[in-house]
Design an enzyme around this catalytic site. Structure first.
Site, short mmCIF file in Angstrom:
data_model
loop_
_atom_site.label_atom_id
_atom_site.label_comp_id
_atom_site.label_asym_id
_atom_site.label_seq_id
_atom_site.Cartn_x
_atom_site.Cartn_y
_atom_site.Cartn_z
N TYR A 88 0.82 6.54 -5.27
CA TYR A 88 -0.13 5.80 -6.10
C TYR A 88 0.15 6.11 -7.57
CZ TYR A 88 -4.55 4.00 -7.92
OH TYR A 88 -5.49 3.30 -8.63
N GLY A 95 4.25 -0.78 -13.68
CA GLY A 95 5.20 -1.67 -14.32
C GLY A 95 6.07 -1.01 -15.37
N GLY A 97 8.12 1.78 -14.50
CA GLY A 97 9.16 2.54 -13.84
C GLY A 97 8.72 3.86 -13.23
N GLY A 99 6.64 4.40 -10.60
CA GLY A 99 6.72 4.36 -9.13
C GLY A 99 8.13 4.61 -8.66
N ASN A 126 0.91 -6.68 0.96
CA ASN A 126 1.22 -6.12 -0.36
C ASN A 126 2.62 -6.57 -0.81
OD1 ASN A 126 1.43 -4.60 -2.66
ND2 ASN A 126 0.70 -2.71 -1.72
N TYR A 133 10.09 -2.38 -3.11
CA TYR A 133 10.87 -1.54 -2.18
C TYR A 133 12.20 -2.19 -1.85
CZ TYR A 133 6.41 0.90 -1.57
OH TYR A 133 5.24 1.59 -1.77
#
Length: 159
Positions: A88, A95, A97, A99, A126, A133
């Site tokens: 999370y 947005g 980078g 994650g 999602n 991914y």
């Protein structure tokens, strides 16, 4: 201002923050009513029994995201893997980078520990996460269906 991303492993005193991130994620996933975890259970399972680990992504000392993961095992590979249960990032940091940086950090941990793979589940609705991914080279395991037994059904089966 320096906005270098750093990572740190969670400590016992972070249990309230871990629970907050879990609830924030559950709210995003429209599943907040399913969260029954509390600080005591997290302390027991994360820190006393050491069944899972948490890393925080931090900017200027502020935790802006987290990942909760644990080891699984592949009999075919003959080695452990890392299973990512939760990832999370706070909405205002998405947005940018972060994650991807968290997943990269998890990949580094997996390689350091000689794990054979890194895997996770994603909700079918999602699409933005699915697209993200896939952009990283992740593969959907479309040949597999997840099954779960829990609650009263687990109690019955265990009798």
């Amino acid at each position: 201002m320096n906005t270098e991303l750093t990572f740190r492993y969670a400590k016992r005193e972070d249990v309230g923050l871990i629970l907050k991130f879990i609830k924030d994620l559950a709210e995003y996933e429209k599943m907040l009513d399913e969260v029954i975890a509390n600080e005591d259970t997290l302390l027991e399972w994360l820190f006393d029994k050491q069944k899972s680990e948490v890393i925080f992504a931090c900017i200027n000392g502020k935790e802006i995201g987290f990942a909760l993961f644990f080891h699984n095992f592949s009999t075919f590979l003959g080695r452990a893997g890392l299973y990512l249960e939760d990832l999370y990032v706070l909405p205002e940091y998405r947005g940018k980078g972060y994650g991807k940086a968290i997943l990269k950090k998890l990949a580094m941990i997996a390689k350091e520990r000689q794990c054979g793979r890194l895997e996770w589940w994603c909700l079918d609705w999602n699409q933005s996460s699915i697209d993200f991914y896939l952009s990283l080279g992740a593969q959907s395991m479309s040949d597999w269906t997840v099954y779960r037994i829990s609650g009263d059904t687990l109690d019955e089966l265990a009798k």
